[in-house]
Design an enzyme around this catalytic site. Structure first.
Site: not given
Length: 195
Positions: A51, A92
């Protein structure tokens, strides 16, 4: 003569014993410092998944600064680790801060109506031609909120087509943030500061 020899042996044993005690104390202090640093200041994580590619690769190891946000505030584009669930942490990138409006239009980020360049994605976006790298959305369309709420952030993975992030799990409360990812250190050949 034997008495002098015995006294010298005793003295030598005492010096060795003092030296050993001194080393044990030093090692104990070092151990306490290392444990304190690891527990309160920095920790390391292994990143699983894709990710955050191309910025961070699957199974890379990163160092997380756990105290940075105790003395400062999260900044746009910081890479953070946060508690996504009771048992899972995610890494993230911060895109939206409290009070921000967020929109993606034509593969371009707009924050508070202003176009913001995501330079860290320039190369991958150039090579990604099958569809937009980041699909269009507005914060209101995704979350029902016009702005990022107080004490929350909005995060996205750098691998936009393959990331579970705030588009799916919503805003991240400040108290769920573990810390800022500062350094990728393993494999050692890829040692670098994270930006």
């Amino acid at each position: 003569m034997e008495l002098n020899q015995e006294l010298e042996n005793e003295e030598r044993k005492k010096r060795i014993k003092r030296e050993i005690v001194s080393w044990v104390k030093t090692l104990a202090v070092v151990l306490v410092i290392v444990v304190a640093i690891r527990a309160f200041l920095f920790t390391n994580y292994i990143v699983y998944g894709s990710s955050m590619m191309p910025t961070i690769q699957d199974r890379e190891r990163v160092i997380i600064n756990k105290i940075g946000y105790d003395v400062g505030s999260p900044k746009r584009f910081d890479m953070i680790v946060f508690h996504a669930t009771e048992t899972t942490d995610y890494i993230k990138r911060i895109i939206g801060l409290p009070g921000d409006t967020i929109e993606f239009r034509d593969d371009t980020l707009y924050v508070n109506g202003e176009m913001i360049e995501e330079t860290y994605l320039s190369e991958i976006k150039t090579n990604f031609r099958t569809r937009p790298y980041t699909d269009d959305f507005t914060l209101e369309w995704l979350t029902g909120e016009q702005t990022v709420p107080d004490n929350h952030i909005f995060v996205l993975g750098d691998n936009r087509p393959n990331s579970i992030d705030s588009r799916h799990i919503g805003f991240i409360p400040f108290d769920k943030i573990v810390g800022k990812a500062d350094i990728a250190y393993w494999p050692i050949k890829d040692l670098r500061l994270l930006k």
